[in-house]
Design an enzyme around this catalytic site. Sequence first.
Site, PDB file in Angstrom:
ATOM      1  N   GLU A  39      32.231  84.980  12.641  1.00 43.96           N
ATOM      2  CA  GLU A  39      32.765  85.513  11.395  1.00 43.96           C
ATOM      3  C   GLU A  39      33.665  84.516  10.671  1.00 43.96           C
ATOM      4  O   GLU A  39      33.585  84.349   9.457  1.00 43.96           O
ATOM      5  CB  GLU A  39      33.540  86.806  11.706  1.00 43.96           C
TER       6      GLU A  39
ATOM      7  N   GLU B 235      41.861 100.085  10.695  1.00 45.12           N
ATOM      8  CA  GLU B 235      41.122  99.760   9.470  1.00 45.12           C
ATOM      9  C   GLU B 235      40.415 100.981   8.893  1.00 45.12           C
ATOM     10  O   GLU B 235      39.251 100.931   8.523  1.00 45.12           O
ATOM     11  CB  GLU B 235      40.117  98.641   9.739  1.00 45.12           C
TER      12      GLU B 235
ATOM     13  N   ASP C  40      42.808  87.811  14.642  1.00 39.75           N
ATOM     14  CA  ASP C  40      41.406  88.199  14.523  1.00 39.75           C
ATOM     15  C   ASP C  40      40.441  87.036  14.652  1.00 39.75           C
ATOM     16  O   ASP C  40      39.991  86.510  13.634  1.00 39.75           O
ATOM     17  CB  ASP C  40      41.199  88.900  13.160  1.00 39.75           C
TER      18      ASP C  40
HETATM   19  C1  BDP Z   1      37.272  92.140  11.872  1.00 36.80           C
HETATM   20  C2  BDP Z   1      36.054  92.267  11.022  1.00 36.80           C
HETATM   21  C3  BDP Z   1      35.631  93.687  10.783  1.00 36.80           C
HETATM   22  C4  BDP Z   1      35.628  94.467  12.069  1.00 36.80           C
HETATM   23  C5  BDP Z   1      36.992  94.387  12.698  1.00 36.80           C
HETATM   24  C6  BDP Z   1      37.048  95.011  14.072  1.00 36.80           C
HETATM   25  O1  BDP Z   1      36.313  91.622   9.798  1.00 36.80           O
HETATM   26  O2  BDP Z   1      34.360  93.648  10.189  1.00 36.80           O
HETATM   27  O3  BDP Z   1      35.281  95.791  11.861  1.00 36.80           O
HETATM   28  O4  BDP Z   1      37.362  93.057  12.899  1.00 36.80           O
HETATM   29  O5  BDP Z   1      37.031  94.260  15.038  1.00 36.80           O
HETATM   30  O6  BDP Z   1      37.149  90.915  12.510  1.00 36.80           O
HETATM   31  O7  BDP Z   1      37.131  96.216  14.196  1.00 36.80           O
END
Ligand code: BDP
Length: 706
Positions: A399, A297, A371
């Site tokens: 989340e 990401e 996720d």
């Molecule tokens: C996702 C989230 C994000 C996190 C990412 C992670 O939306 O904010 O940074 O995972 O785990 O669930 O790195």
Amino acid sequence: MVCIKSFANDGYKLWLQYNHIQDKQIRTSYQSNIKRIIPFGNSETIKVALKELELGLNGMLGSKVLSGTKNNIESNSLMFGSESSLNEIVKNQLGNAFNEINDEGFVIKTISIKGKNQIIITGKNDVGVLYGVFKFLRLLQTHQSIENLNIIDAPKIKVRVLNHWDNLDRTVERGYAGFSIWDWHRLPDYIDSRYRDYARANASIGINGTVLNNVNANALILTPQYLEKVEALANVFRPYGIKVYLTTRFSAPIEIGGLETADPYDAEVIAWWKNKVKEIYSKIPDFGGFLVKANSEGQPGPQNYGRNHVDGANMLADALTPFGGVVMWRAFVYSEHDITDRAKQAYSEFVPYDGQFKDNVIIQVKNGAIDFQPREPFHPMFGTMPKTPLMMEFQITQEYLGQSTHTVFLPKLYEEVLQSDTYKKGKGSTVAKIIDGSLDNKVLTGIAGVSNIGNDINWTGNPMLQANWYGFGRLAWNPYLSSEEIADEWLRSTFSNDEKFVKPVKDMLLSSREAVVNYMTPLGLHHIMDTGHHYGPGPWVSDLSRPEWNPVYYHKADSLGVGFDRTPSGSNATAQYAPQVASKFNNLETCPEEDLLWFHHVSWDFKLKNGKTLWDGMALKYQEGVDQVASMISIWEEAKPYVDEERFSDVYMLLNIQHKEAKWWRDACLLYFQEFSQKSLPVGVEKSTQTLDYFKSLKFTFAPGN
Ligand code: BDP
């Protein structure tokens, strides 16, 4: 006797309420067994154990318990101290109990001295004694007998950490309980008493580490200015057996080190990390190590320099080796340039590296391949990589599960994952056995929970969600515990031991996870939350730049049907599981219906096991979820006599929001999917009073945690 309501209660004390025990019989039996408390040793850890016992016993028994010394063991004392502090008389009565525990384990035993019963709480080290003390207090909190005790227990997983996604400006990524509890600006000189209470709470459930900062890291945390602050926190946590860890930004050598590269093969970069690690250990001799999110990401990583995860992780591992630190390297990777199913990418990228990581590297894998959804099949990586230690990453903060308004008891979700059978070494190769190292004989083992803690008075934004912090800790200690056991002890310690309270509210907690699955993502649907903040439904979203950020990518609804085909006729993600698991998922007859649309694209007329069509079944599930929340509200109303006013009304208001939002989920999703199915709602499903356009128009610009 109906339980008397306790005093006003803001929830700050968590499960360490230590309420006065109203039942006289129980109370006097405890009093007669504990006339004196006698600490053996005077380390900081033994001192906090003594303080906790005084707090707990004075609170629960309502009278001051006398303390004594080793030399005045008279009748019915409660003694506690580590193995090396015990005298021969005590040691002889413990037999070979010490052989049955590891460094953090404990023994609680009733022994006899001078013809009188005495209770001894001991362990190989002081921290084991502290864990034993908390266990002992829990026995009283849950009104269990303390006659003839003989308890031997030890954690099954080595690294048991919370991951705080806390930023240095005190915002919390995916945090729904206020701002970060770390007051970075006023550290190191101002030590908020909350840090101690945080440590107490964690120690009480066996958590032994905390990663203080966000995985999307800021390199500043590694500067001398911040390391001083980290050191101050480490000093507070140390007596409680809690180590600090930090997330590191891979590009820190550039950002704070003045180098031109962060290439893990570059000699200056290697030296920079070695020096940085040395500096950290000079301040914090028991520093735990690093957690790293790299090339994920948008975070920098070794791939920026044409290197791979092994190169990056091993470089940091080398720097930490002389000091005994570990690297927790995350496997949460997926790329917009990879057109294969996102669910396959972490496995594809990491599995070829099996056996190449240094001994002090552990790969941190999320429980499922996408996720933190309300339900995901277990991550296929757990079924492979036999030569690499894999640690679990659960999300405690919700989340994707209604954030801090929805009461969802997560130990139920954790238990489901831990008990899943990977078939890695044939039947019975559960995820729990991989995590605790027993299946592959691993020495380094770990589990992480992404914290739901913030500076709200009640820590978690909703008193009921304290149960998820608690439950995570208990499962980290013993991944074979049942969610029911956890719910039981949490409710008793946090609210009341009255069966008329415990039984129904426990049922409510245990069904709450299935409720959220039903009203958000039944039958294997996933990732259809509105994008960005992930609050509320957004199955229609299709305009984000990265395809795999769009909900339509995951449900693939069309006029023929719905679901993501991950069988060999589709993305073939199922091939990443052991053959027994893959064939179960591939076959429509054997695929669990709860995972149906995760693995299959099926027609709207597909026949479910109950004879209903997929469309009808889906609509009824959404309705069932809404009805489940309605019954949670009724249960809570009945619980009123047993709960203090404040927590009662907090939870009550939140449950009502949850009910409203469950309906929102049902209506928005059914109206949306109906555009594809073109079918009417089955009998029993309430019709929306709003249009799909209305739901699509809702915007939440300042939704928290984003
Ligand atoms: C996702 C989230 C994000 C996190 C990412 C992670 O939306 O904010 O940074 O995972 O785990 O669930 O790195």
